[in-house]
Design a protein around this motif. Structure first.
Motif, PDB file in Angstrom:
ATOM      1  N   ASN A  31     -10.473 -37.115  -6.822  1.00 12.11           N
ATOM      2  CA  ASN A  31      -9.150 -37.205  -6.200  1.00 12.11           C
ATOM      3  C   ASN A  31      -9.042 -36.117  -5.148  1.00 12.11           C
ATOM      4  OD1 ASN A  31      -8.313 -39.304  -7.842  1.00 12.11           O
ATOM      5  ND2 ASN A  31      -7.558 -37.916  -9.413  1.00 12.11           N
ATOM      6  N   THR A  32      -8.767 -36.532  -3.936  1.00  6.88           N
ATOM      7  CA  THR A  32      -8.592 -35.570  -2.865  1.00  6.88           C
ATOM      8  C   THR A  32      -7.212 -35.737  -2.271  1.00  6.88           C
ATOM      9  OG1 THR A  32      -9.500 -37.098  -1.243  1.00  6.88           O
ATOM     10  CG2 THR A  32     -11.040 -35.561  -2.280  1.00  6.88           C
ATOM     11  N   ALA A  71      12.867 -32.428  -5.277  1.00  5.48           N
ATOM     12  CA  ALA A  71      11.961 -32.833  -4.201  1.00  5.48           C
ATOM     13  C   ALA A  71      10.859 -31.803  -4.009  1.00  5.48           C
ATOM     14  CB  ALA A  71      12.735 -33.033  -2.903  1.00  5.48           C
ATOM     15  N   ARG A  72      11.232 -30.535  -4.057  1.00  8.00           N
ATOM     16  CA  ARG A  72      10.222 -29.478  -3.910  1.00  8.00           C
ATOM     17  C   ARG A  72       9.241 -29.491  -5.076  1.00  8.00           C
ATOM     18  NH1 ARG A  72      11.535 -23.634  -1.750  1.00  8.00           N
ATOM     19  NH2 ARG A  72      11.517 -24.873   0.121  1.00  8.00           N
ATOM     20  N   ASP A  73       9.744 -29.688  -6.289  1.00 10.15           N
ATOM     21  CA  ASP A  73       8.860 -29.753  -7.457  1.00 10.15           C
ATOM     22  C   ASP A  73       7.895 -30.927  -7.368  1.00 10.15           C
ATOM     23  OD1 ASP A  73      10.075 -27.546  -8.517  1.00 10.15           O
ATOM     24  OD2 ASP A  73      11.326 -28.653  -9.950  1.00 10.15           O
ATOM     25  N   ARG A  74       8.398 -32.085  -6.970  1.00 13.59           N
ATOM     26  CA  ARG A  74       7.546 -33.270  -6.843  1.00 13.59           C
ATOM     27  C   ARG A  74       6.513 -33.070  -5.745  1.00 13.59           C
ATOM     28  NH1 ARG A  74       6.498 -35.709 -10.773  1.00 13.59           N
ATOM     29  NH2 ARG A  74       7.076 -33.724 -11.599  1.00 13.59           N
ATOM     30  N   GLY A  78       2.421 -33.079  -6.145  1.00 15.71           N
ATOM     31  CA  GLY A  78       1.626 -34.026  -5.376  1.00 15.71           C
ATOM     32  C   GLY A  78       2.180 -35.432  -5.385  1.00 15.71           C
ATOM     33  N   ASP A  79       3.315 -35.651  -6.018  1.00 16.95           N
ATOM     34  CA  ASP A  79       3.949 -36.962  -6.066  1.00 16.95           C
ATOM     35  C   ASP A  79       4.844 -37.101  -4.836  1.00 16.95           C
ATOM     36  OD1 ASP A  79       4.988 -39.389  -6.755  1.00 16.95           O
ATOM     37  OD2 ASP A  79       6.051 -38.693  -8.544  1.00 16.95           O
TER      38      ASP A  79
END
Length: 122
Positions: A31-32, A71-74, A78-79
């Motif tokens: 996964n990159t 939003a910052r946490d996601r 990487g989501d």
């Protein structure tokens, strides 16, 4: 290696176990994260200003701040799809908070002007 293969393709590798009975090669997924993908903004500064300066009875600034933090946490995890959804909601809540504050100030000015005009008639 196939030059047309993307970095997200599974790469078969030979098993390194001592058992020669292995059913097949071990598959390792790579996964990159593409550095060229645009990162969604989180509107954290706008949300902080909405929370502190545009206080309103509907708590829109607080809700916008919560969405910005999500939003910052996601984004950190990487989501990016969920980060974009939370950022969109934070932006909408911030604009609502600013709009309600502007409407409140406008109504305050109109009421004050009306009172001043009625005071001069007497």
């Amino acid at each position: 290696m196939n030059p047309a293969a993307s970095p997200n393709d599974a790469v078969p590798m030979k098993a390194t176990t001592s058992d020669e009975d292995a059913s097949g090669p071990t598959v390792v997924e790579v996964n990159t994260v593409d550095e060229n993908t645009p990162r969604p903004p989180d509107y954290i500064i706008f949300s902080l200003f909405s929370f502190v300066y545009f206080g309103n009875p509907f708590c829109l600034g607080l809700a916008a701040l919560i969405c910005s933090i999500k939003a910052r946490d996601r984004k950190v995890v990487g989501d990016l799809e969920a980060a974009q959804k939370h950022a969109y909601m934070a932006k909408r809540l911030n604009f609502l908070a600013v709009s309600f504050f502007g409407l409140f100030v406008f109504l305050l000015v109109v009421v004050y002007a009306f009172l001043v005009a009625n005071a001069k008639r007497r």
